[in-house]
Design an enzyme around this catalytic site. Sequence first.
Site, PDB file in Angstrom:
ATOM      1  N   ARG A  43      76.800  33.868 146.210  1.00 57.14           N
ATOM      2  CA  ARG A  43      75.653  34.728 146.495  1.00 57.14           C
ATOM      3  C   ARG A  43      75.375  35.580 145.264  1.00 57.14           C
ATOM      4  O   ARG A  43      76.291  35.971 144.534  1.00 57.14           O
ATOM      5  CB  ARG A  43      75.934  35.638 147.700  1.00 57.14           C
ATOM      6  N   HIS A  89      68.532  28.588 143.821  1.00 51.49           N
ATOM      7  CA  HIS A  89      69.214  28.564 145.122  1.00 51.49           C
ATOM      8  C   HIS A  89      68.975  27.233 145.829  1.00 51.49           C
ATOM      9  O   HIS A  89      68.467  27.182 146.959  1.00 51.49           O
ATOM     10  CB  HIS A  89      68.765  29.737 146.000  1.00 51.49           C
ATOM     11  N   GLU A 147      66.017  37.410 145.288  1.00 56.48           N
ATOM     12  CA  GLU A 147      65.464  36.079 145.509  1.00 56.48           C
ATOM     13  C   GLU A 147      64.229  36.152 146.395  1.00 56.48           C
ATOM     14  O   GLU A 147      64.116  37.058 147.218  1.00 56.48           O
ATOM     15  CB  GLU A 147      66.530  35.181 146.155  1.00 56.48           C
TER      16      GLU A 147
END
Length: 309
Positions: free
Chosen positions: A227, A275, A256
Amino acid sequence: MKKVLVANMTSQKAVDYLESKGYQVIKNDQASDDDFLEHADVDGILIMMHPFGESLMSKMPNLKVVARHGVGYDNVDLDAASAHDIVVTNTPGANATAVAETAMMHMLMAGRMFYQRRQAITDNANKRYLAAHHGQELTGKTVGLIGYGHIGQEINRMLTGFNVKVLAYARHQHEVTNGHMATLDEIYEQADFVVTALPATPETKHMINASVFRKMKKSAVLVNIGRGALVDEEALVEALTNEEIAGAGVDVVEKEPITAENPLLHLPNAFVTPHVAMISKEAMDNVALKAAEDIVRVLEGERAVFQVN
């Protein structure tokens, strides 16, 4: 008929499974609060990454289960869910192969700067930097795995053919085929590649920071497929700019979705993906189906297999 809200990109296998159990499946983008509130009467949600907390839960009176499409569930407010008697689940292990493959790719891409060398064919920006920095091979190196669950263990399995030494860190002791369990400081000081594969929690936030970069080898490469919150991004940019470490490969960032303004995208020693570690046909099928199965369990009065609250 009970209703389940899923994101448009949810695997058809999961949709077919839910419908075969007699549920009405509603699809939308899950891109805004309104996407959820337009269907406030749903009984279950198979959720992607949109933040989901008290302000939404309080307006969804029928909601009994929120199943996270993936391992991390930091976008769901667990305390609020528990207060509303909403079960929250995740899908550990379902995307381990896809994420582990991404970690391997990032070690190779960031270690050898393949992406920048491809860019240099049509863009002169990094040619001087690349002429002075040849990168390093993965074979024969020491790899530190911070997080040794399904993903960390799968990375270790994939590393077997590279003849590496693995230093693994986790809360519990494990057999480490290619090495042994180690402390964080041992990993920071000895590893040529440091791979983070942990969830975001208050304890792990910014665990990789300026003081850690000072402990790492100048030749080291950081890979983050956990993360974005695990890494102090400002400190990472500074460490890369000042060449305190050799490179970084990151699939996740602090804010993000990543934008073109993120400074990591403009450094010659960083390789960034948006991601996407968990995105493969196989992983999307496995994750969605596992999430859908727990939704059905909860709505049929059974206990979820992967409940997290």
